[in-house]
Design a protein around this motif. Structure first.
Motif, PDB file in Angstrom:
ATOM      1  N   MET A  38      62.808 110.538  10.185  1.00  0.00           N
ATOM      2  CA  MET A  38      63.272 111.701   9.526  1.00  0.00           C
ATOM      3  C   MET A  38      64.689 111.707   9.306  1.00  0.00           C
ATOM      4  N   MET A  39      65.533 110.657  10.044  1.00  0.00           N
ATOM      5  CA  MET A  39      66.770 110.378   9.893  1.00  0.00           C
ATOM      6  C   MET A  39      67.023 109.567   8.541  1.00  0.00           C
ATOM      7  N   ASP A  40      66.045 108.816   8.327  1.00  0.00           N
ATOM      8  CA  ASP A  40      66.200 107.951   7.036  1.00  0.00           C
ATOM      9  C   ASP A  40      65.810 109.015   5.857  1.00  0.00           C
ATOM     10  N   VAL A  41      64.950 109.809   6.176  1.00  0.00           N
ATOM     11  CA  VAL A  41      64.756 110.864   5.024  1.00  0.00           C
ATOM     12  C   VAL A  41      65.728 111.615   4.673  1.00  0.00           C
ATOM     13  N   LEU A  42      66.610 112.069   5.554  1.00  0.00           N
ATOM     14  CA  LEU A  42      67.758 112.869   5.359  1.00  0.00           C
ATOM     15  C   LEU A  42      68.909 112.030   4.698  1.00  0.00           C
ATOM     16  N   ARG A  43      68.982 110.704   4.945  1.00  0.00           N
ATOM     17  CA  ARG A  43      70.076 109.855   4.539  1.00  0.00           C
ATOM     18  C   ARG A  43      69.736 109.750   2.991  1.00  0.00           C
ATOM     19  N   GLY A  44      68.398 109.619   2.561  1.00  0.00           N
ATOM     20  CA  GLY A  44      67.651 109.277   1.327  1.00  0.00           C
ATOM     21  C   GLY A  44      68.220 110.419   0.484  1.00  0.00           C
ATOM     22  N   LEU A  45      67.804 111.790   1.068  1.00  0.00           N
ATOM     23  CA  LEU A  45      68.394 112.972   0.157  1.00  0.00           C
ATOM     24  C   LEU A  45      69.740 113.184   0.019  1.00  0.00           C
ATOM     25  N   GLU A  46      70.698 112.765   0.837  1.00  0.00           N
ATOM     26  CA  GLU A  46      72.021 112.605   0.827  1.00  0.00           C
ATOM     27  C   GLU A  46      72.359 111.785  -0.187  1.00  0.00           C
ATOM     28  N   LEU A  72      70.907 120.205   5.611  1.00  0.00           N
ATOM     29  CA  LEU A  72      70.043 119.552   6.517  1.00  0.00           C
ATOM     30  C   LEU A  72      70.892 118.213   7.123  1.00  0.00           C
ATOM     31  N   ARG A  73      71.939 117.756   6.530  1.00  0.00           N
ATOM     32  CA  ARG A  73      72.650 116.830   7.002  1.00  0.00           C
ATOM     33  C   ARG A  73      73.333 117.067   8.349  1.00  0.00           C
ATOM     34  N   SER A  74      74.122 118.262   7.907  1.00  0.00           N
ATOM     35  CA  SER A  74      74.938 118.698   9.140  1.00  0.00           C
ATOM     36  C   SER A  74      74.170 118.955  10.415  1.00  0.00           C
ATOM     37  N   GLY A  75      72.922 119.382  10.275  1.00  0.00           N
ATOM     38  CA  GLY A  75      72.160 119.838  11.499  1.00  0.00           C
ATOM     39  C   GLY A  75      71.045 118.954  11.631  1.00  0.00           C
ATOM     40  N   HIS A 178      63.710 124.981   8.101  1.00  0.00           N
ATOM     41  CA  HIS A 178      65.091 124.540   7.837  1.00  0.00           C
ATOM     42  C   HIS A 178      65.488 124.950   6.500  1.00  0.00           C
ATOM     43  N   VAL A 179      64.660 125.136   5.610  1.00  0.00           N
ATOM     44  CA  VAL A 179      64.979 125.524   4.104  1.00  0.00           C
ATOM     45  C   VAL A 179      64.252 126.417   3.836  1.00  0.00           C
ATOM     46  N   PRO A 180      64.570 127.639   3.982  1.00  0.00           N
ATOM     47  CA  PRO A 180      64.007 128.850   3.856  1.00  0.00           C
ATOM     48  C   PRO A 180      63.640 129.330   2.327  1.00  0.00           C
ATOM     49  N   ASP A 181      64.542 128.656   1.335  1.00  0.00           N
ATOM     50  CA  ASP A 181      64.376 128.950  -0.019  1.00  0.00           C
ATOM     51  C   ASP A 181      62.928 128.321  -0.494  1.00  0.00           C
ATOM     52  N   GLY A 182      62.168 129.187  -0.872  1.00  0.00           N
ATOM     53  CA  GLY A 182      60.967 128.513  -1.377  1.00  0.00           C
ATOM     54  C   GLY A 182      61.192 127.338  -2.768  1.00  0.00           C
ATOM     55  N   PRO A 183      61.846 127.859  -3.872  1.00  0.00           N
ATOM     56  CA  PRO A 183      62.002 126.941  -4.884  1.00  0.00           C
ATOM     57  C   PRO A 183      62.657 125.553  -4.431  1.00  0.00           C
ATOM     58  N   VAL A 184      63.804 125.856  -3.634  1.00  0.00           N
ATOM     59  CA  VAL A 184      64.755 124.645  -3.249  1.00  0.00           C
ATOM     60  C   VAL A 184      63.465 123.588  -2.161  1.00  0.00           C
ATOM     61  N   ARG A 185      62.705 124.264  -1.510  1.00  0.00           N
ATOM     62  CA  ARG A 185      62.011 123.525  -0.730  1.00  0.00           C
ATOM     63  C   ARG A 185      60.921 122.837  -1.550  1.00  0.00           C
ATOM     64  N   GLU A 186      60.567 123.415  -2.594  1.00  0.00           N
ATOM     65  CA  GLU A 186      59.489 122.548  -3.437  1.00  0.00           C
ATOM     66  C   GLU A 186      60.401 121.649  -4.043  1.00  0.00           C
ATOM     67  N   ALA A 187      61.489 121.936  -4.645  1.00  0.00           N
ATOM     68  CA  ALA A 187      62.112 120.618  -5.240  1.00  0.00           C
ATOM     69  C   ALA A 187      62.478 119.514  -4.372  1.00  0.00           C
ATOM     70  N   LEU A 188      62.634 119.687  -3.066  1.00  0.00           N
ATOM     71  CA  LEU A 188      62.966 118.759  -2.234  1.00  0.00           C
ATOM     72  C   LEU A 188      61.490 117.894  -1.617  1.00  0.00           C
TER      73      LEU A 188
END
Length: 756
Positions: A38-46, A72-75, A178-188
């Motif tokens: 999961m940490m690798d995923v977060l780094r990639g998104l960053e 996500l990165r801060s938490g 951790h990402v309550p916004d549906g459209p944002v979650r779908e994008a990620l």
């Protein structure tokens, strides 16, 4: 990276002589990498959210997407912890069961989906595709090795608790938390799943290398296995994935009437699930939608100038079929095409289905219930014909010509009638009457066999209860082991049979229960009261006679009866002599001290069947089904199974101490429902049969062929046959329903591309 950590911890190449890992070792090794993944995923998104860089995604560098990634990165600690918890829960509680996705996408339930459920399914499907593309080259090897750890001889990909969808579902749950916004979650989720897949592929490869290096043998493919669903459930076509969601949206609009003229009443509205499901995986979807959306070409005529001219042209024009009607025509055509490509249906039957197709087309024009109501007479007719045809694996099977004659007569009759639901209902009744007449004798035989099996199950369950009571009664007493085993096993069956066969409900109609006390007293080593010899002399003849009578009632094998009596008489002879005969005393002591030749646990748990019950029900134990070359492996596999159960028990104890979720339970044969068609190895050849009866407590199963031959077995035998690949499922649902379920799942899965 995660793979380096895994390699260092496991010592893949450093210690090839280490003991073979257990199933729990394998699961724990992967779960320890969850937070790293999961940490690798977060780094990639960053990196994707940075203003510049090779991995930059423009949509991630600003707005709500950027804010979500920063959050996500801060938490990250909390996010990674959530992922590990979700993954652990799924691996131990749902990772080994092929049920969640299957049940979620039932065809008949699809119409109940709200937008939230549909969006969630699309989210998971989009992520699943990304991960599957990354791991598809290394996953088969891991599946084969994990199947071995699960106790299977054949590869069972759907039972792998570490299969990709488990990681995907954990990812989806983590983002949802951790990402309550549906459209944002779908994008990620798709980019996040792509990052997850890259590292998961490396972990899969390292785990496979580790298991192989420690001597774990891979399971073998199930050769010749019939693919469930045949042509009706073909694999998704990757090059159409990007178009599917757009197709789905357009179809939903069509079915909702969005393309109809204003004020027009949308028809086929309640057939949304059937239409969507059927159209998603079938050829010509895009062409169909384009055809339906394209308006009729304009005539090469001058435009009318006056209102009267326009009204006259409209009156003269032939009525155009509504879009819903055109869609219905195409759905029926594609449905029959799908049935025509189903590998389980024989060619002559497919030809007759094509003959029936025009009648169904005419029906569907006026009766849209055909699509939405699975109890519609026309749907029922197709179901009954296709299901009955599954009894035949080839055109050479007995009964096939007679079956086909009824179908041919039905299709000819249908061609001469006015088509409506009542016509199909009348035809269905005619076919059912013909088949019922043919099946009457077979049905009587099945019912007789089922009665015998039901009685056997009741007796065995009662015998287990009685055996436990006898074991409690024996505690603290010095009784020869073979006598104790006899009482807990064979004699418990005798007492149970007597109780069940007694019409007045007496607990001990023949005195078999009371005999237990006398038998225990007669063989106790510590019994030394005065007058024992006289009582023994008086008791023994009647005791032996009642024992023989009781064993005869359950048709106990004569050789086992004689073995027990020889040992019992040896003890009684020494007791009567009161030590005056050294030889008799020595013989008795030898009998009392030698280990019992009865496996008590197996005797209590195994299904005891009288010979008459075996004959009536075709009961066979597992050794009767195994080919000769597999017999020598039975003992070794039993030992491995026992070792696996012990490993799981140890893991359970450890997890309870750590307050972790309960470990994965031992995997047995999947539950079968009555009506399931299977192929079973009988006399070294595959035989088509149907599960026609299962006992209320699920301990006995009876399969019958179309010719009426019955084969029944215990749950233990069924599980062994499934594990050894000696029984394979042909169809566990109706052919039509299963096809609709599979294409409905494909519709949702394929909807992952092109949204927006």
């Amino acid at each position: 990276m995660a793979t380096n950590l895994l390699k260092l911890r496991m010592g893949v190449a450093d210690d090839p002589t280490a003991l073979q890992p257990s199933l729990n070792d394998c699961l724990e090794a992967m779960l320890q990498q969850a937070e790293v993944l999961m940490m690798d995923v977060l780094r990639g998104l960053e990196l994707a959210s940075l203003p510049a860089g090779a991995q930059r995604i423009a949509a991630f560098s600003k707005g709500a997407n950027k804010a979500a990634i920063d959050s996500l990165r801060s938490g990250s600690k909390t996010v990674c912890k959530t992922y590990r918890e979700e993954l652990t829960r799924l691996v131990y509680h749902a990772g080994g069961k092929e049920q969640q996705q299957t049940e979620l996408l039932r065809f008949e339930d699809l119409q109940l989906f709200g937008d939230a459920e549909l969006d969630q399914s699309i989210e998971v499907a989009r992520a699943q595709q990304e991960v599957s593309h990354a791991v598809d080259d290394v996953l088969p090897v891991l599946d084969s090795l994990v199947s071995t750890l699960l106790g299977w001889r054949t590869i069972q990909p759907g039972l792998n608790p570490l299969r990709p969808e488990v990681f995907v579902r954990a990812l989806q749950a983590t983002l949802a938390a951790h990402v309550p916004d549906g459209p944002v979650r779908e994008a990620l989720i798709a980019p996040a799943a792509g990052l997850l897949g890259v590292n998961l592929r490396k972990l899969y490869r390292e785990l496979s290398e580790w298991l192989t290096s420690t001597g774990v043998e891979p399971a073998v493919p199930l050769g010749g296995r019939i693919t469930k669903g045949g042509g009706a459930s073909g694999a998704p076509v990757n090059d159409t994935m990007a178009k599917t969601l757009l197709t789905l949206d357009r179809l939903r609009k069509l079915l909702a009437g969005d393309f109809d003229q204003p004020g027009g009443r949308p028809d086929f509205l309640h057939t949304v699930p059937a239409s969507i499901g059927l159209l998603q995986e079938m050829k010509g979807v895009d062409a169909l939608v384009k055809r339906l959306e394209t308006k009729r070409p304009r005539r090469e005529e001058p435009e009318p100038e006056t209102l009267e001219e326009r009204e006259q042209i409209a009156a003269d024009a032939p009525p155009q079929p509504r879009i819903g009607q055109q869609l219905g025509e195409e759905v029926v055509r594609l449905m029959f095409d799908n049935l025509g490509s189903d590998q389980r249906l024989l060619a002559p039957l497919k030809q007759e289905l094509k003959v029936i197709e025009p009648a169904v087309q005419r029906l569907a024009q006026d009766d849209s219930r055909f699509f939405s109501d699975r109890t519609h007479p026309a749907r029922q007719l197709l179901d009954r014909i296709t299901q009955r045809s599954l009894a035949f694996a080839s055109e050479d099977d007995p009964g096939w010509p007679r079956f086909m004659k009824t179908v041919e007569e039905a299709s000819q009759w249908l061609g001469s009638k006015v088509i409506d639901a009542d016509t199909f209902g009348e035809l269905l009744d005619q076919l059912q009457d013909q088949w019922s007449e043919q099946d009457q004798a077979l049905r009587a035989r099945r019912e007789e066999a089922a009665r015998a099996l039901l009685h056997a199950e009741q007796r065995n369950l009662l015998a287990q209860k009685l055996g436990a009571e006898f074991a409690e009664q024996l505690e603290g007493l010095e009784v020869a082991e073979f006598v104790a085993d006899f009482l807990k096993g064979s004699w418990a069956q005798v007492v149970a049979e007597a109780q069940l066969s007694c019409a007045d409900g007496s607990d001990d109609p023949y005195g078999y229960r009371a005999l237990v006390d006398d038998l225990i007293w007669s063989v106790q080593k510590s019994t030394s009261q005065r007058g024992r010899t006289r009582r023994l002399v008086q008791m023994i003849p009647g005791l032996l006679a009642k024992l023989r009578d009781g064993l005869a009632r359950i048709e106990y094998p004569p050789e086992l009866t004689q073995r027990f009596f020889d040992s019992l008489i040896t003890i009684h002879r020494a007791a009567v002599q009161e030590g005056r005969d050294p030889e008799a005393q020595a013989a008795a002591e030898a009998v009392e001290s030698e280990p019992s030749r009865i496996d008590t646990d197996a005797a209590v748990e195994a299904m005891w069947m009288a010979q008459a019950e075996v004959s009536e029900s075709g009961y066979m134990d597992v050794d009767s089904y195994l080919p000769p070359e597999a017999a020598e492996e039975i003992e070794r596999e039993a030992e491995q199974e026992a070792a696996l159960e012990q490993q799981i028990e140890d893991a359970r104890a450890k997890s309870e101490e750590d307050s972790a979720p309960a470990p994965l339970e031992p995997v047995g044969a999947a539950e079968m429902k009555t009506g399931t068609w299977v192929e079973l190895i009988v006399e070294k050849k595959w035989t088509r049969m149907q599960l026609t009866w299962a006992s209320p407590h699920g301990t006995l199963f009876m399969f019958t062929s179309i010719a009426g031959t019955a084969h029944s077995m215990s749950r233990r035998t069924l599980e062994r046959l499934r594990a050894d690949g000696l029984i394979r499922v042909v169809a566990d649902r109706n052919v039509v329903d299963e096809a609709l379920d599979n294409v409905a799942k494909a519709a949702l899965r394929n909807s992952l591309q092109g949204k927006g």
